[in-house]
Design a protein around this motif. Structure first.
Motif, PDB file in Angstrom:
ATOM      1  N   ILE A 170      47.581  72.084  69.901  1.00  0.00           N
ATOM      2  CA  ILE A 170      47.239  73.301  70.383  1.00  0.00           C
ATOM      3  C   ILE A 170      46.159  73.422  71.139  1.00  0.00           C
ATOM      4  O   ILE A 170      45.203  72.830  70.704  1.00  0.00           O
ATOM      5  N   GLY A 178      45.228  78.558  72.470  1.00  0.00           N
ATOM      6  CA  GLY A 178      46.329  78.631  72.049  1.00  0.00           C
ATOM      7  C   GLY A 178      47.611  78.858  73.052  1.00  0.00           C
ATOM      8  O   GLY A 178      48.673  78.894  72.650  1.00  0.00           O
ATOM      9  N   THR A 223      50.865  74.062  73.805  1.00  0.00           N
ATOM     10  CA  THR A 223      51.244  73.559  72.702  1.00  0.00           C
ATOM     11  C   THR A 223      51.855  72.327  72.939  1.00  0.00           C
ATOM     12  O   THR A 223      52.843  72.498  73.857  1.00  0.00           O
ATOM     13  N   THR A 261      56.027  75.227  63.952  1.00  0.00           N
ATOM     14  CA  THR A 261      55.167  76.115  65.119  1.00  0.00           C
ATOM     15  C   THR A 261      53.504  75.996  64.838  1.00  0.00           C
ATOM     16  O   THR A 261      53.245  76.037  63.413  1.00  0.00           O
ATOM     17  N   SER A 314      49.612  77.210  65.502  1.00  0.00           N
ATOM     18  CA  SER A 314      49.084  78.586  65.999  1.00  0.00           C
ATOM     19  C   SER A 314      47.641  78.341  65.627  1.00  0.00           C
ATOM     20  O   SER A 314      47.343  77.550  64.738  1.00  0.00           O
ATOM     21  N   ARG A 315      46.687  79.393  66.082  1.00  0.00           N
ATOM     22  CA  ARG A 315      45.615  79.086  65.622  1.00  0.00           C
ATOM     23  C   ARG A 315      44.848  80.648  65.689  1.00  0.00           C
ATOM     24  O   ARG A 315      45.247  81.514  66.311  1.00  0.00           O
ATOM     25  N   ASP A 316      43.732  80.929  64.730  1.00  0.00           N
ATOM     26  CA  ASP A 316      43.186  82.062  64.981  1.00  0.00           C
ATOM     27  C   ASP A 316      41.391  81.608  64.776  1.00  0.00           C
ATOM     28  O   ASP A 316      40.922  81.089  63.830  1.00  0.00           O
ATOM     29  N   TYR A 343      47.260  76.838  61.840  1.00  0.00           N
ATOM     30  CA  TYR A 343      48.170  76.735  61.039  1.00  0.00           C
ATOM     31  C   TYR A 343      49.322  75.901  61.550  1.00  0.00           C
ATOM     32  O   TYR A 343      49.744  75.904  62.924  1.00  0.00           O
TER      33      TYR A 343
END
Length: 124
Positions: free
Chosen positions: A51, A55, A58, A69, A71-73, A80
């Motif tokens: 990613i 974000g 991907t 899947t 994802s990121r924060d 994640y």
């Protein structure tokens, strides 16, 4: 220097789900592209997902496309990997990795920092 710590691995039955997390130290997490790789017993480490820093981009390995899947924060310095419809062949140690350029790649050699890995075991 970036330190990466994975969590969320475990034992799950085929068809089940797990969510892996990878938390990074440092205040520049948003500057890194992130990737997930895995290594099964007796096999070479292989790309799973990656990613970009925002974000917005991907990439997935064909073997996990449609099931996993990434994802990121960036506010939590965490990336994640949501894994659904798990199969026994997904059993491996899963590693997260970071690279200082903001765009992701599928190539292991392009990543600068690695976590210690977390074990995922899928029973049939």
């Amino acid at each position: 220097q970036v330190q990466l710590v994975e969590s969320g691995g475990g034992l799950v039955q085929a068809g089940g789900s797990l969510r892996l997390s990878c938390t990074a130290s440092g205040r520049t997490f948003g500057s890194y592209a992130m990737g997930w790789f895995r290594q099964a017993p007796g096999k070479e480490r292989e790309f799973v997902a990656a990613i970009s820093w925002s974000g917005g981009i991907t990439y997935y390995a064909d073997s996990v496309k449609g099931r996993f899947t990434i994802s990121r924060d960036n506010a939590k310095n965490t990336v994640y990997l949501q894994m659904n419809s798990l199969k026994p062949e997904d059993t491996a140690v899963y590693y997260c990795a970071a690279r200082t350029p903001r765009l992701p790649t599928m190539r292991e050699l392009h990543y600068d920092y690695w976590g210690q890995g977390t074990q995922v075991t899928v029973s049939s």
